[in-house]
Design an enzyme around this catalytic site. Structure first.
Site, short mmCIF file in Angstrom:
data_model
loop_
_atom_site.label_atom_id
_atom_site.label_comp_id
_atom_site.label_asym_id
_atom_site.label_seq_id
_atom_site.Cartn_x
_atom_site.Cartn_y
_atom_site.Cartn_z
N GLU A 11 -20.64 8.18 -10.14
CA GLU A 11 -21.82 8.96 -11.04
C GLU A 11 -22.66 9.70 -10.22
O GLU A 11 -22.79 9.56 -9.23
CB GLU A 11 -22.55 7.91 -11.98
CG GLU A 11 -21.65 7.24 -12.85
CD GLU A 11 -22.62 6.25 -13.85
OE1 GLU A 11 -23.91 6.58 -13.94
OE2 GLU A 11 -22.18 5.44 -14.44
N ARG B 146 -20.25 -1.21 -15.91
CA ARG B 146 -20.42 -0.64 -14.45
C ARG B 146 -18.82 -0.13 -14.29
O ARG B 146 -18.18 -0.79 -14.48
CB ARG B 146 -20.81 -1.57 -13.56
CG ARG B 146 -22.45 -1.92 -13.50
CD ARG B 146 -23.23 -0.78 -13.44
NE ARG B 146 -24.68 -1.31 -13.36
CZ ARG B 146 -25.49 -1.33 -14.46
NH1 ARG B 146 -25.17 -0.74 -15.24
NH2 ARG B 146 -26.77 -1.68 -14.55
N HIS C 165 -23.49 8.04 -19.67
CA HIS C 165 -24.07 6.77 -19.40
C HIS C 165 -25.48 6.79 -20.02
O HIS C 165 -26.46 6.60 -19.66
CB HIS C 165 -24.61 6.60 -17.57
CG HIS C 165 -25.02 5.38 -17.24
ND1 HIS C 165 -24.95 4.88 -16.09
CD2 HIS C 165 -25.50 4.09 -17.78
CE1 HIS C 165 -25.32 3.74 -15.80
NE2 HIS C 165 -25.69 2.98 -16.94
#
Length: 308
Positions: free
Chosen positions: A251, A222, A269
């Site tokens: 993000e 994360r 990601h």
């Protein structure tokens, strides 16, 4: 899901707005969010009385207010285990790619600026004999440790609790009893711990300063685990040689300074982005819903003991 249930699906491959989620939660019996859907306490409190299950698509649940769900006696399920190997593979891409300056070399060729082999051209660092520090030794951390040994890396780790000695022996890893100690020893640090209030920005300026000059950080967990300003400062000063990032604190926005650094691998990601993994996750979601609909405890219910 459409064959089994009266399902209303989001047909777009993009997050639903908060208002759209609130509207959906007023009418549904089961909500199936993804990591980009922030389900906060206000949304759960305002949900319809018929909302009786939140079946998350993915393993992480930090985007869901578990305490608020528990207060309304709404069980939350997730899909653990299905992305273990996929995420470990992406982590290894950074562990290998950053010391060997893969991004910088690729861009050199693509810009047409490579002038051929040279004795001192594009010198990176070898992996064999280096210390890989793993933060978080759950499924993914152990899968990374297993892969890392094949590259001659010495693996040390920090976890809330040490692994059983038999598992440590099997993986050829050693436990360090503090994150500070791990950071001071690691040539490459890779993050595989969940995001909690205790781990948020646990990689801060003080801890980055503990790392060896020329070391690197890999993050496929994360983005909020790292103080991004501290990371950028260490990269710009040269204290860190590079970083491999698949996740970011804001993000999909990625800080321009990370994009401009020649030895920061920036991925969108994709740690869990395999067709096989996503299909397996969907099957787990369906299994959890079916168990619940049949009056049984779902197999992947998140323990309420983790809340509060």
């Amino acid at each position: 899901m459409s064959e089994l249930f009266d399902a209303t699906l989001n047909p777009q491959d993009e997050p639903m707005s908060r208002d759209a989620l609130i509207e959906a939660m007023r009418d549904c019996d089961v909500l199936v969010p993804t990591v980009t859907d922030r389900i906060d306490a206000e949304m759960i409190a305002g949900a319809g009385d018929q909302l009786r299950l939140i079946a998350n698509f993915g393993a992480g649940t930090e985007h869901i207010d578990l305490a608020a769900a528990a207060a309304r006696k709404i069980p939350v399920t997730n899909t653990p285990g299905v992305f273990t190997d996929d995420t470990a593979d992406i982590a290894m891409a950074g562990i290998i790619g950053v010391p060997r300056r893969i991004r910088e070399g690729t861009q050199l060729v693509r810009r047409g600026e490579w002038t051929g082999w040279a004795p001192s051209g594009m010198l990176g660092r070898k992996l064999g004999g280096k210390v890989l520090g793993i933060v978080g030794m759950g499924r993914i951390g152990q899968a990374v440790a297993h892969r890392a040994r094949a590259f001659g890396l010495e693996v040390a780790y920090y976890n809330r609790k040490p692994l059983p000695s038999a598992v440590e022996s099997m993986l050829s890893v050693r436990y360090l009893d503090s994150l500070d100690a791990l950071m001071a020893e690691a040539d490459i640090l890779t993050l595989h711990c969940p995001l909690t209030e205790e781990t948020r920005q646990c990689i801060d300026a003080r801890r980055v300063a503990l790392m060896k000059p020329g070391s690197s950080i890999i993050n496929t967990a994360r983005g909020e685990l790292i103080d991004q300003e501290a990371l950028i400062a260490a990269l710009q000063s040269g204290h860190l040689a590079g970083a491999g990032l698949d996740v970011y604190p804001d993000e999909p926005r990625v800080d321009r300074r990370l994009l401009d650094h020649p030895n920061v691998m920036t991925l969108p990601h994709i740690g869990s982005a395999t067709a096989e993994g996503r299909e397996a996750s969907g099957e787990k979601v369906i299994a959890n819903i079916r168990f619940w609909a049949d009056g049984h405890r779902p197999p992947d219910q998140v323990l309420t003991a983790l809340v509060g």
